[in-house]
Design a protein around this motif. Sequence first.
Motif, PDB file in Angstrom:
ATOM      1  N   SER A  50       0.812  -1.217   0.000  1.00 48.73           N
ATOM      2  CA  SER A  50       0.000   0.000   0.000  1.00 48.73           C
ATOM      3  C   SER A  50       0.847   1.269   0.000  1.00 48.73           C
ATOM      4  N   VAL A  51       2.122   1.158   0.378  1.00 53.02           N
ATOM      5  CA  VAL A  51       2.991   2.334   0.376  1.00 53.02           C
ATOM      6  C   VAL A  51       3.141   2.901  -1.038  1.00 53.02           C
ATOM      7  N   LEU A  52       3.010   2.047  -2.048  1.00 51.08           N
ATOM      8  CA  LEU A  52       3.135   2.524  -3.426  1.00 51.08           C
ATOM      9  C   LEU A  52       2.015   3.504  -3.778  1.00 51.08           C
ATOM     10  N   ARG A  53       0.800   3.227  -3.298  1.00 45.51           N
ATOM     11  CA  ARG A  53      -0.311   4.161  -3.540  1.00 45.51           C
ATOM     12  C   ARG A  53      -0.096   5.459  -2.786  1.00 45.51           C
ATOM     13  N   ARG A  54       0.401   5.360  -1.584  1.00 40.59           N
ATOM     14  CA  ARG A  54       0.651   6.575  -0.805  1.00 40.59           C
ATOM     15  C   ARG A  54       1.714   7.437  -1.480  1.00 40.59           C
ATOM     16  N   LEU A  55       2.757   6.813  -1.997  1.00 43.55           N
ATOM     17  CA  LEU A  55       3.802   7.562  -2.692  1.00 43.55           C
ATOM     18  C   LEU A  55       3.268   8.187  -3.980  1.00 43.55           C
ATOM     19  N   ALA A  56       2.397   7.484  -4.677  1.00 48.91           N
ATOM     20  CA  ALA A  56       1.782   8.052  -5.880  1.00 48.91           C
ATOM     21  C   ALA A  56       0.916   9.258  -5.514  1.00 48.91           C
ATOM     22  N   PHE A  57       0.212   9.157  -4.399  1.00 43.36           N
ATOM     23  CA  PHE A  57      -0.616  10.256  -3.928  1.00 43.36           C
ATOM     24  C   PHE A  57       0.254  11.465  -3.572  1.00 43.36           C
ATOM     25  N   ILE A  58       1.373  11.237  -2.922  1.00 41.22           N
ATOM     26  CA  ILE A  58       2.295  12.319  -2.571  1.00 41.22           C
ATOM     27  C   ILE A  58       2.783  13.017  -3.834  1.00 41.22           C
ATOM     28  N   ALA A  59       3.157  12.232  -4.844  1.00 38.06           N
ATOM     29  CA  ALA A  59       3.638  12.813  -6.101  1.00 38.06           C
ATOM     30  C   ALA A  59       2.547  13.670  -6.754  1.00 38.06           C
ATOM     31  N   ALA A  60       1.310  13.175  -6.766  1.00 37.48           N
ATOM     32  CA  ALA A  60       0.207  13.935  -7.348  1.00 37.48           C
ATOM     33  C   ALA A  60      -0.030  15.225  -6.573  1.00 37.48           C
ATOM     34  N   ALA A  61       0.025  15.147  -5.259  1.00 36.34           N
ATOM     35  CA  ALA A  61      -0.194  16.332  -4.422  1.00 36.34           C
ATOM     36  C   ALA A  61       0.895  17.377  -4.659  1.00 36.34           C
ATOM     37  N   GLN A  62       2.120  16.928  -4.853  1.00 36.28           N
ATOM     38  CA  GLN A  62       3.207  17.870  -5.125  1.00 36.28           C
ATOM     39  C   GLN A  62       3.010  18.538  -6.481  1.00 36.28           C
ATOM     40  N   LYS A  63       2.508  17.801  -7.464  1.00 32.07           N
ATOM     41  CA  LYS A  63       2.241  18.406  -8.777  1.00 32.07           C
ATOM     42  C   LYS A  63       1.155  19.465  -8.690  1.00 32.07           C
ATOM     43  N   VAL A  64       0.212  19.275  -7.772  1.00 29.57           N
ATOM     44  CA  VAL A  64      -0.841  20.269  -7.546  1.00 29.57           C
ATOM     45  C   VAL A  64      -0.246  21.524  -6.911  1.00 29.57           C
ATOM     46  N   GLY A  65       0.880  21.360  -6.222  1.00 31.27           N
ATOM     47  CA  GLY A  65       1.528  22.488  -5.582  1.00 31.27           C
ATOM     48  C   GLY A  65       1.437  22.480  -4.075  1.00 31.27           C
ATOM     49  N   LEU A  66       1.019  21.370  -3.488  1.00 31.18           N
ATOM     50  CA  LEU A  66       0.924  21.290  -2.039  1.00 31.18           C
ATOM     51  C   LEU A  66       2.305  21.170  -1.415  1.00 31.18           C
ATOM     52  N   SER A  67       2.458  21.772  -0.269  1.00 31.09           N
ATOM     53  CA  SER A  67       3.704  21.670   0.478  1.00 31.09           C
ATOM     54  C   SER A  67       3.734  20.330   1.213  1.00 31.09           C
ATOM     55  N   ILE A  68       4.892  19.971   1.714  1.00 28.03           N
ATOM     56  CA  ILE A  68       5.015  18.736   2.489  1.00 28.03           C
ATOM     57  C   ILE A  68       4.104  18.795   3.706  1.00 28.03           C
ATOM     58  N   ALA A  69       4.024  19.958   4.352  1.00 32.11           N
ATOM     59  CA  ALA A  69       3.153  20.102   5.535  1.00 32.11           C
ATOM     60  C   ALA A  69       1.689  19.873   5.165  1.00 32.11           C
ATOM     61  N   GLU A  70       1.253  20.398   4.018  1.00 32.32           N
ATOM     62  CA  GLU A  70      -0.129  20.197   3.585  1.00 32.32           C
ATOM     63  C   GLU A  70      -0.391  18.734   3.244  1.00 32.32           C
ATOM     64  N   ILE A  71       0.579  18.106   2.604  1.00 28.08           N
ATOM     65  CA  ILE A  71       0.443  16.691   2.259  1.00 28.08           C
ATOM     66  C   ILE A  71       0.380  15.866   3.540  1.00 28.08           C
ATOM     67  N   GLN A  72       1.227  16.207   4.495  1.00 26.95           N
ATOM     68  CA  GLN A  72       1.248  15.475   5.762  1.00 26.95           C
ATOM     69  C   GLN A  72      -0.093  15.593   6.476  1.00 26.95           C
ATOM     70  N   ALA A  73      -0.669  16.783   6.505  1.00 31.64           N
ATOM     71  CA  ALA A  73      -1.980  16.979   7.143  1.00 31.64           C
ATOM     72  C   ALA A  73      -3.044  16.135   6.438  1.00 31.64           C
ATOM     73  N   ALA A  74      -2.973  16.073   5.128  1.00 26.43           N
ATOM     74  CA  ALA A  74      -3.933  15.267   4.369  1.00 26.43           C
ATOM     75  C   ALA A  74      -3.727  13.775   4.627  1.00 26.43           C
ATOM     76  N   MET A  75      -2.480  13.352   4.624  1.00 23.20           N
ATOM     77  CA  MET A  75      -2.176  11.930   4.811  1.00 23.20           C
ATOM     78  C   MET A  75      -2.555  11.454   6.212  1.00 23.20           C
ATOM     79  N   ASN A  76      -2.532  12.366   7.187  1.00 23.36           N
ATOM     80  CA  ASN A  76      -2.916  11.995   8.548  1.00 23.36           C
ATOM     81  C   ASN A  76      -4.387  11.596   8.637  1.00 23.36           C
ATOM     82  N   GLN A  77      -5.179  11.967   7.646  1.00 20.91           N
ATOM     83  CA  GLN A  77      -6.596  11.623   7.618  1.00 20.91           C
ATOM     84  C   GLN A  77      -6.844  10.239   7.021  1.00 20.91           C
ATOM     85  N   LEU A  78      -5.808   9.629   6.480  1.00 22.37           N
ATOM     86  CA  LEU A  78      -5.944   8.347   5.798  1.00 22.37           C
ATOM     87  C   LEU A  78      -5.445   7.200   6.668  1.00 22.37           C
ATOM     88  N   PRO A  79      -5.967   6.002   6.416  1.00 24.44           N
ATOM     89  CA  PRO A  79      -5.488   4.844   7.178  1.00 24.44           C
ATOM     90  C   PRO A  79      -4.039   4.518   6.822  1.00 24.44           C
TER      91      PRO A  79
END
Length: 170
Positions: A50-79
């Motif tokens: 499942s880490v592969l999906r999380r890494l893909a999500f991180i890459a997509a979020a960075q392309k949108v322009g989200l910062s690491i802090a924003e990505i981290q806040a979003a990822m904290n909402q996921l299992p």
Amino acid sequence: MKQTKPETLLPISVVAARSGLSVSAVRFYEERGLVSSRQRVAGRRVYGRSVLRRLAFIAAAQKVGLSIAEIQAAMNQLPAERAPSPKEWGQLSEPWKARIDQRISELEELRRSLEDCIGCGCLSMSSCGILNPQDEAAAQGPGARWRMPPEPTPPGAGESESAGNPSEVL
């Protein structure tokens, strides 16, 4: 009784190769709490698939322009123990659509500005939407207010050669 097969664990080198990231990038995301390894086998990190999906999500979020802090806040909402469902991904990424729409709007405005200037050659500092939006230079008085940086003078060139450099005067 249905038997469940054990989850396939992937070493960090395989996770890096499959995600297109470097091993150090995977470690960086783990240090930030965006992904986590399951355990260590022979002293090496191993990850659930499942880490592969999380890494893909991180890459997509960075392309949108989200910062690491924003990505981290979003990822904290996921299992963390399983890959999120498509519905969970969709709910999480919904607010990002407005950010993408804003960037699209800004790029379209930039395109319109460039189309107005291509081939113009007017050098109008009072009406140029790129060099002088809303006529910002008018308060400084008449005439050109900005100029292009001069081209470097080649070594050994005399002053007479550089005196007529057209980039120094608008």
